[in-house]
Motif scaffolding. Sequence first.
Motif, PDB file in Angstrom:
ATOM      1  N   SER A 118      34.565  41.674  48.960  1.00 53.38           N
ATOM      2  CA  SER A 118      35.536  42.690  48.517  1.00 53.38           C
ATOM      3  C   SER A 118      35.308  44.019  49.244  1.00 53.38           C
ATOM      4  O   SER A 118      36.252  44.776  49.459  1.00 53.38           O
ATOM      5  N   ASP A 129      44.741  40.340  43.759  1.00 55.41           N
ATOM      6  CA  ASP A 129      44.775  40.856  42.392  1.00 55.41           C
ATOM      7  C   ASP A 129      46.206  41.144  41.944  1.00 55.41           C
ATOM      8  O   ASP A 129      46.577  40.841  40.810  1.00 55.41           O
ATOM      9  N   ARG A 136      40.251  43.802  38.231  1.00 53.78           N
ATOM     10  CA  ARG A 136      38.865  43.768  38.709  1.00 53.78           C
ATOM     11  C   ARG A 136      37.955  44.687  37.905  1.00 53.78           C
ATOM     12  O   ARG A 136      36.787  44.397  37.715  1.00 53.78           O
ATOM     13  N   GLU A 140      34.492  43.528  36.230  1.00 53.62           N
ATOM     14  CA  GLU A 140      33.232  44.187  36.575  1.00 53.62           C
ATOM     15  C   GLU A 140      32.519  44.687  35.324  1.00 53.62           C
ATOM     16  O   GLU A 140      31.292  44.607  35.227  1.00 53.62           O
TER      17      GLU A 140
END
Length: 181
Positions: A118, A129, A136, A140
């Motif tokens: 990424s 995405d 994301r 995360e």
Amino acid sequence: MAENGAAATDHASPTTAAAFGNEGSSRKPGANPSETFVNMLGEMVDQNDVRDIAAQQALMLSRFEKTNEKLERFNSLEAGRFNQAMEQFRSHTRVLSDMKKDLDSVFRRIRLLRGKLSRQYPDVFEAYDREHGVDREEEEEDEDEEQEHEQDKQAEGHTDSAAASNVQETDPAAINVDVPS
């Protein structure tokens, strides 16, 4: 007076003699009242009934002894089976623990590779995405919470004692992950 005391013990009182069906003259000389009472009780019980009761007790005793032997054999067999099942359980627990460690290692490597990719190709990840509706930042945060939870468990020394005592450490570098280029 000694003669009067001795005479009183030789003859039962009229109420005692009547209760036992004895008159003073029919009682054996030298027998005390307790022996007379026991003898009278013995005469009241039918000996055939006593033999039947003794036979039933002997029959029940033999049944209980046979049942006890069967239960002892069953317990010894089941103890062996229990030991085998415990060994299998320990073995399966070790396997599951190893698999969990391996999977943790694989997922950690996947996270590292995904993070590395990424950073190298941010435009590809953003397009993916948008196309698939992936957030994301939320992923995360979940990963960070999971890592904190694992660190807390390691800091507390929280391990399964049965599995930890017999489990070999798996080296994460020993697992090869091929990433297509």
